[in-house]
Enzyme design. Structure first.
Site, PDB file in Angstrom:
ATOM      1  N   ASP A 116      47.931  35.173  42.650  1.00 56.37           N
ATOM      2  CA  ASP A 116      46.543  35.381  43.047  1.00 56.37           C
ATOM      3  C   ASP A 116      46.048  34.094  43.697  1.00 56.37           C
ATOM      4  O   ASP A 116      46.296  32.997  43.192  1.00 56.37           O
ATOM      5  CB  ASP A 116      45.692  35.693  41.812  1.00 56.37           C
ATOM      6  N   ASP A 223      42.108  36.856  46.771  1.00 59.10           N
ATOM      7  CA  ASP A 223      40.851  37.301  46.187  1.00 59.10           C
ATOM      8  C   ASP A 223      39.723  37.261  47.225  1.00 59.10           C
ATOM      9  O   ASP A 223      39.578  36.277  47.946  1.00 59.10           O
ATOM     10  CB  ASP A 223      40.514  36.388  45.001  1.00 59.10           C
ATOM     11  N   GLU A 292      42.167  41.318  48.832  1.00 56.95           N
ATOM     12  CA  GLU A 292      41.057  42.048  48.230  1.00 56.95           C
ATOM     13  C   GLU A 292      39.947  42.103  49.265  1.00 56.95           C
ATOM     14  O   GLU A 292      39.564  41.075  49.820  1.00 56.95           O
ATOM     15  CB  GLU A 292      40.579  41.346  46.962  1.00 56.95           C
ATOM     16  N   HIS A 365      42.128  44.045  36.852  1.00 60.01           N
ATOM     17  CA  HIS A 365      41.402  43.191  35.906  1.00 60.01           C
ATOM     18  C   HIS A 365      39.887  43.294  36.043  1.00 60.01           C
ATOM     19  O   HIS A 365      39.157  42.796  35.192  1.00 60.01           O
ATOM     20  CB  HIS A 365      41.832  41.734  36.101  1.00 60.01           C
ATOM     21  N   ASP A 366      39.414  43.935  37.127  1.00 57.94           N
ATOM     22  CA  ASP A 366      37.983  44.092  37.349  1.00 57.94           C
ATOM     23  C   ASP A 366      37.472  45.503  37.071  1.00 57.94           C
ATOM     24  O   ASP A 366      36.274  45.766  37.225  1.00 57.94           O
ATOM     25  CB  ASP A 366      37.627  43.739  38.803  1.00 57.94           C
TER      26      ASP A 366
END
Length: 607
Positions: A116, A223, A292, A365-366
């Site tokens: 990430d 991200d 993302e 994870h979100d």
């Protein structure tokens, strides 16, 4: 089945527009949230050695790529998405040597590692930001510094450069006395946005990325990468800033405007991504780039992921996980509107039919656990059936599937009932702002919203077994896990599912193997059937002379097979025609013959 054992698709199968058969076209990615995956030293926090110890589990599952949420050095304000040193490992997770060991052991098993990467912003404790506080330092223009509005007192309410709000609550501007100005932070105030307009910022980012690739990393999941280009006027001012040629937005119910229209997919987005491709990835083979992508449309996804444009391999779009809430407020969840979900997925699939590629996900994870969100976790039977149904629905689409840790077990939301049980900055800030400050939502409604949509649902420890701390850390560890283990870990865990032929784990293992083995699933055309059906999600996959019907009942009742789907099986099917079913092949044959599907029943069948 590891990467080395995958069936290579024929070059004649064009899987992303101009490039035949990239390696990731029939790969599956598994996301690891290191803090919650496996604790090796008993401090209650997962770490790199813990991940290394579980590689055989992941290799057995059959995934090809591990995506690691951030393990860089960080103050952990946002669980590592606030990076203070890009070229070091946070001591919570281990050392650079531990990272090297993880890379080596993963590669031995045919697994790739994607890190990430957060380069829209850094931590406010990063050396770059510390230096930027001095207006005479070379780093002075590495962040978005702006003066207070004329006629106001710097640092006082209303003095911010514009009315933008942070996604984590409050203003998107924080006053820095040392600099005498405000800095932009779209997320936490400890996450200042980098100024990508500055070529020195971009050079430093590219150098750091090359350093990691040289160390053996196989790519990056980037991200909020589509927030790096801001919309500025001819004088370099942001919208709403005093004297700006560009308009600000109306404020919402919390007193702020949403910066997304001016900070997402800005005018230099393509330029920056193409430059990154040239400076970091040119001449390298076997890497993966995933972005993302808040604020990105399906049409822009096609452009950015089209290899002819030299930007990214794939993007995470969000419309399909953002639509089920009232008034576009995350904390006001609504029941699943299946026809709307189908139309959103149809747009995503159709947009990359001729060029580009799709990422397939319902959890990360979100996001809350999908079996609790769109399935039924009220009983063990319905949990298992709905977890399989949702997995089948997603994995039979065209694109690259992402499995979030524990999804392959059918892990559920944690169902916390008290605010002090939560750890996530977003949830805690949202409660304070919406309930205590703006008073736009009741405490009861907000707690229900956090329970249904809060990010901590995905962050409870991985459930390895039924011991005191679910095998995440030693049952006699002196320190409890950083967040509570889900109480249902005694019923839902890897040890109990690993050798169970009817488990969610075994079903996911088969789903992954099918994508490796079957060119039709990996690359076939996709076509939606009966978009308005309230219960059944049905579509076809076609490649050459082969056609696959996928029909999934996303409800807990027996329902009729949609008319157009029933016509495809009107001459009957046999057990060998069933590629995979959430029940068993014989049950699927009977159901299809009767033109119906049982509760949470789904099947992929050759027609």
């Amino acid at each position: 089945m590891t990467t080395a054992q995958r069936v290579v698709l024929p070059d004649s199968v064009r899987t992303n527009g101009t490039t035949p058969n990239p390696w990731w076209s029939n790969a599956v990615v598994y996301q690891v949230y290191p803090r919650s995956f496996q604790d090796s030293n008993g401090d209650g926090i997962g770490d790199l050695k813990g991940i290394t110890s579980r590689l055989d589990y992941l290799a057995d599952l059959g995934v090809d790529v591990l995506w690691l949420s951030p393990v860089y050095r960080s103050p952990q304000d946002d669980n590592g998405y606030d990076i203070s040193d890009y070229q070091d490992i946070d001591p919570l997770f281990g050392t650079l040597e531990d990272m090297d060991e993880l890379l080596a052991e993963a590669h031995k098993r045919g697994l790739k590692i994607v890190m990430d990467l957060v380069v829209n912003h850094t931590s406010d404790e990063h050396a770059w930001f510390e230096a930027s506080k001095d207006k005479s330092d070379p780093h002075a223009d590495w962040y978005w510094w702006r003066p207070a509005r004329p006629g106001t007192t710097p640092g006082e309410p209303g003095a911010e450069p514009n009315r933008w709000g942070s996604y984590f609550g409050g203003s998107a501007w924080e006053y820095c006395p040392e600099r005498g100005k405000y800095y932009l932070h779209q997320f936490s105030k400890k996450q200042p946005d980098l100024n990508w307009e500055n070529p020195a910022v971009r050079r430093a980012v590219y150098d750091m990325m090359n350093w990691w690739l040289d160390r053996g990393v196989d790519g990056f999941r980037m991200d909020v990468i589509t927030l790096i280009s801001k919309r500025i006027d001819s004088a370099g001012r942001l919208p709403g800033e005093y004297g700006s040629e560009l308009e600000d937005l109306p404020v919402g119910e919390e007193g702020y405007s949403n910066p997304n229209p001016f900070c997402a997919d800005g005018p230099r987005q393509d330029e920056f991504l193409a430059e990154m491709r040239r400076e970091v990835f040119a001449g390298r083979e076997g890497f993966l780039t995933v972005g993302e992508a808040p604020g990105i449309t399906v049409q822009r996804n096609e452009h950015i992921t089209n290899p002819a444009n030299g930007e990214l391999d794939m993007l995470f779009l969000f419309e399909h996980v953002d639509f089920d809430c009232e008034d576009n407020v995350k904390w006001k969840p609504l029941p699943l509107d299946l026809p709307q979900l189908k139309r959103i997925f149809a747009k995503q699939q159709s947009a990359v039919k001729n060029a580009g590629w799709a990422s397939l996900f319902t959890g990360n994870h979100d996001q809350p656990r999908v079996v609790s969100r769109w399935g039924d976790d009220s009983t063990e039977g319905s949990r298992v059936r709905s977890a399989k149904a949702l997995g089948l629905m997603l994995h039979m689409h065209r694109g690259t599937p992402y499995v979030y840790q524990g999804e392959e077990l059918g892990m559920t939301d944690v169902h916390f009932t008290r605010l002090d049980q939560y750890r996530d900055l977003e949830s805690l800030n949202a409660y304070r702002q919406r309930v205590e400050e703006a008073k736009v939502q009741s405490a009861e409604s907000m707690m229900a919203g956090i329970a249904a949509r809060g990010r901590d649902n995905a962050r409870t420890p991985m459930q390895w077994d039924g011991s005191a701390y679910a095998g995440f850390t030693a049952p006699d560890a002196a320190v409890e896990p950083w967040i509570s283990v889900n109480r249902n870990h005694t019923q839902i865990n890897a040890a109990g599912e690993f050798d169970d032929p009817d488990s969610v784990y075994t079903f996911y293992k088969r789903l992954i193997a099918i994508r490796h083995e079957n060119a039709l699933v990996a690359a076939g055309d996709w076509q939606l059937i009966d978009a308005d059906d309230q219960y059944v999600y049905a579509f076809t996959r076609t490649l050459g002379g082969e056609k696959l019907l996928v029909a999934v009942n996303l409800s807990g009742r027996t329902v009729d097979l949609p008319r157009d789907a029933a016509e495809l099986v009107q001459h009957g099917v046999t057990e060998p025609d069933i590629v995979i079913s959430t029940y068993d092949a014989s049950h699927a044959v009977v159901s299809l013959a009767n033109r119906e599907l049982g509760p949470w029943e789904g099947a992929a069948v050759r027609v």
